[in-house]
Design a protein around this motif. Structure first.
Motif, PDB file in Angstrom:
ATOM      1  N   LYS A   1      -4.381  -6.294   1.466  1.00 46.71           N
ATOM      2  CA  LYS A   1      -3.173  -5.679   1.413  1.00 46.71           C
ATOM      3  C   LYS A   1      -3.709  -4.134   1.137  1.00 46.71           C
ATOM      4  N   ARG A   2      -3.508  -3.280   2.021  1.00 45.26           N
ATOM      5  CA  ARG A   2      -4.259  -2.078   2.418  1.00 45.26           C
ATOM      6  C   ARG A   2      -2.678  -1.056   2.109  1.00 45.26           C
ATOM      7  N   PHE A   3      -2.935   0.449   1.943  1.00 42.88           N
ATOM      8  CA  PHE A   3      -2.469   1.615   1.407  1.00 42.88           C
ATOM      9  C   PHE A   3      -2.070   2.539   2.323  1.00 42.88           C
TER      10      PHE A   3
ATOM     11  N   GLY B   1      -3.239  -0.802  10.458  1.00 40.13           N
ATOM     12  CA  GLY B   1      -2.834   0.180   9.371  1.00 40.13           C
ATOM     13  C   GLY B   1      -2.665  -0.270   7.773  1.00 40.13           C
ATOM     14  N   ALA B   2      -1.353   0.458   7.191  1.00 36.72           N
ATOM     15  CA  ALA B   2      -1.813   0.195   5.696  1.00 36.72           C
ATOM     16  C   ALA B   2       0.462   0.687   5.523  1.00 36.72           C
ATOM     17  N   GLU B   3       0.179  -0.249   4.285  1.00 32.29           N
ATOM     18  CA  GLU B   3       1.713   0.168   3.511  1.00 32.29           C
ATOM     19  C   GLU B   3       1.107   1.434   2.791  1.00 32.29           C
ATOM     20  N   GLN B   4       2.951   1.618   2.679  1.00 33.21           N
ATOM     21  CA  GLN B   4       3.298   3.026   2.396  1.00 33.21           C
ATOM     22  C   GLN B   4       3.267   3.094   0.155  1.00 33.21           C
ATOM     23  N   PRO B   5       2.658   3.284  -0.013  1.00 27.16           N
ATOM     24  CA  PRO B   5       2.451   3.664  -1.499  1.00 27.16           C
ATOM     25  C   PRO B   5       3.736   3.389  -2.341  1.00 27.16           C
ATOM     26  N   GLU B   6       4.424   2.614  -3.199  1.00 21.95           N
ATOM     27  CA  GLU B   6       5.477   3.355  -4.188  1.00 21.95           C
ATOM     28  C   GLU B   6       5.036   4.740  -4.735  1.00 21.95           C
TER      29      GLU B   6
ATOM     30  N   SER C   1      -1.788   5.257  -3.190  1.00 19.24           N
ATOM     31  CA  SER C   1      -2.394   4.980  -2.674  1.00 19.24           C
ATOM     32  C   SER C   1      -3.312   3.916  -3.497  1.00 19.24           C
TER      33      SER C   1
ATOM     34  N   ALA D   1      -0.724   1.555  -6.189  1.00 14.78           N
ATOM     35  CA  ALA D   1      -0.840   0.560  -5.323  1.00 14.78           C
ATOM     36  C   ALA D   1      -1.758  -0.203  -4.822  1.00 14.78           C
TER      37      ALA D   1
END
Length: 338
Positions: free
Chosen positions: A2-4, A42-47, A129, A132
């Motif tokens: 997982k990447r943030f 790419g990466a996920e948007q962190p909470e 980030s 997360a």
């Protein structure tokens, strides 16, 4: 893995820095993050987890200063980004001053780290980030990557410097402790020593800090990172500095990293935070090591073989054209071990 990363981190974009006696274009540009995102898919948007984890590491007055500095700079009639020009000598009176110039020097240790209009937002989401990535590892992921930009390891509890405003590695490590991990280790493998991280945990025995970096006798940040620095008080023995000379290749770097990993194993860490800088690459414009792109997978595989739950936070690396490949190579070393 997982990447943030949050797009809001791109808003931090100072125009220039003071370097080697003159103003030059700011090296820690948004293009760094763009290059990494393209190369890594790419990466996920962190909470948004709020600011509690930030003030668990950083002084609350310093955090307020980071938020307020651009408006104070503008109110003083100054154009452009806020840059300090005067610094308190160690031992001088710790006066309570409210002029922006005094505050810039109070909360900075160099003139290479401007505070721009979107600096707080970028640094805040850089920390999110890191958080997360930390939380998914605490929840069972073997490793996760936070594309932290701006980076963090030069930022101390109450100061910025070295392109760093919030210490993302320290925030991740403290989040691990607050989640119940008894012992956390930080492995810093950026070209420059992580003076801010060392300062934050200098007197603590629950977080071990190990760094492989350029010899500060010849390289920034000069005043930290020498081999005889090992912590004080409760933290005596919980800091390990392994400086290397200019021109260090994979063999020397890998041997020093192995020494750091052995010390981390003896410490008994339950969580590992890796401050990863790709400014160790042979063509980096501000550094003097000789690692090749293929070397990063080797170093990462050695870290992965330690078997610890691992949070990777991005630090330096300024050869933008090669940066994506170097970061992707490092992450591939973890994927191969998985």
């Amino acid at each position: 893995m997982k990447r943030f990363f949050a797009p809001a981190q791109l808003g931090h974009a100072p125009a220039r820095e003071l370097h080697n006696g003159g103003f030059t274009a700011y090296a820690e540009t948004p293009a760094r993050a763009d290059a990494i995102l393209r190369a890594t898919g790419g990466a996920e948007q962190p909470e948004d987890r709020g600011g509690a984890a930030i003030v668990a590491v950083h002084d609350a007055d310093y955090v307020r200063f980071l938020k307020d500095a651009p408006a104070m700079w503008a109110a003083a009639g100054r154009p452009g980004d806020a840059i300090p020009y005067v610094f308190p000598v160690v031992g001088r009176r710790p006066l309570k001053l409210d002029r922006i110039d005094a505050l810039m020097g109070r909360y900075s240790f160099d003139a290479t780290t401007p505070i721009a209009r979107e600096t707080w937002t970028g640094a805040y989401w850089s920390a999110q980030s890191a958080l997360a990535a930390t939380h998914v590892v605490l929840e069972g992921e073997r490793a996760a990557f936070a594309l932290c930009r701006p980076p963090g390891h030069h930022a101390g509890r109450d100061y910025c410097g070295g392109y760093c405003h919030l210490n993302v590695a320290a925030i991740a490590a403290q989040a691990g402790r607050d989640a119940g991990v008894a012992r956390v280790a930080i492995l810093d493998i950026d070209y420059h020593h992580g003076n801010g991280t060392q300062d934050i945990f200098w007197e603590r025995s629950d977080v071990f800090y190990a760094s492989v970096h350029a010899d500060p006798a010849s390289d920034y940040p000069f005043y930290w990172g020498h081999a005889d620095e090992s912590g004080e008080g409760d933290g005596a023995g919980a800091t390990l500095n392994l400086p290397l000379p200019h021109g260090a290749t994979l063999a020397a770097f890998r041997a020093a990293q192995a020494e750091a990993l052995a010390a981390i194993a003896r410490f008994g860490a339950g969580l590992l935070v890796v401050s990863f800088g790709a400014d160790t690459w042979e063509g980096d414009p501000i550094s003097h090591f000789a690692l090749k792109t293929a070397d990063y997978a080797v170093l990462a595989a050695d870290i992965a073989a330690a078997g610890l739950p691992t949070v990777i936070v991005m630090e330096g690396g300024y050869a933008v054209d090669a940066l994506g490949a170097n970061v992707a190579g490092f992450l591939s070393g973890f994927d191969a071990e998985g």
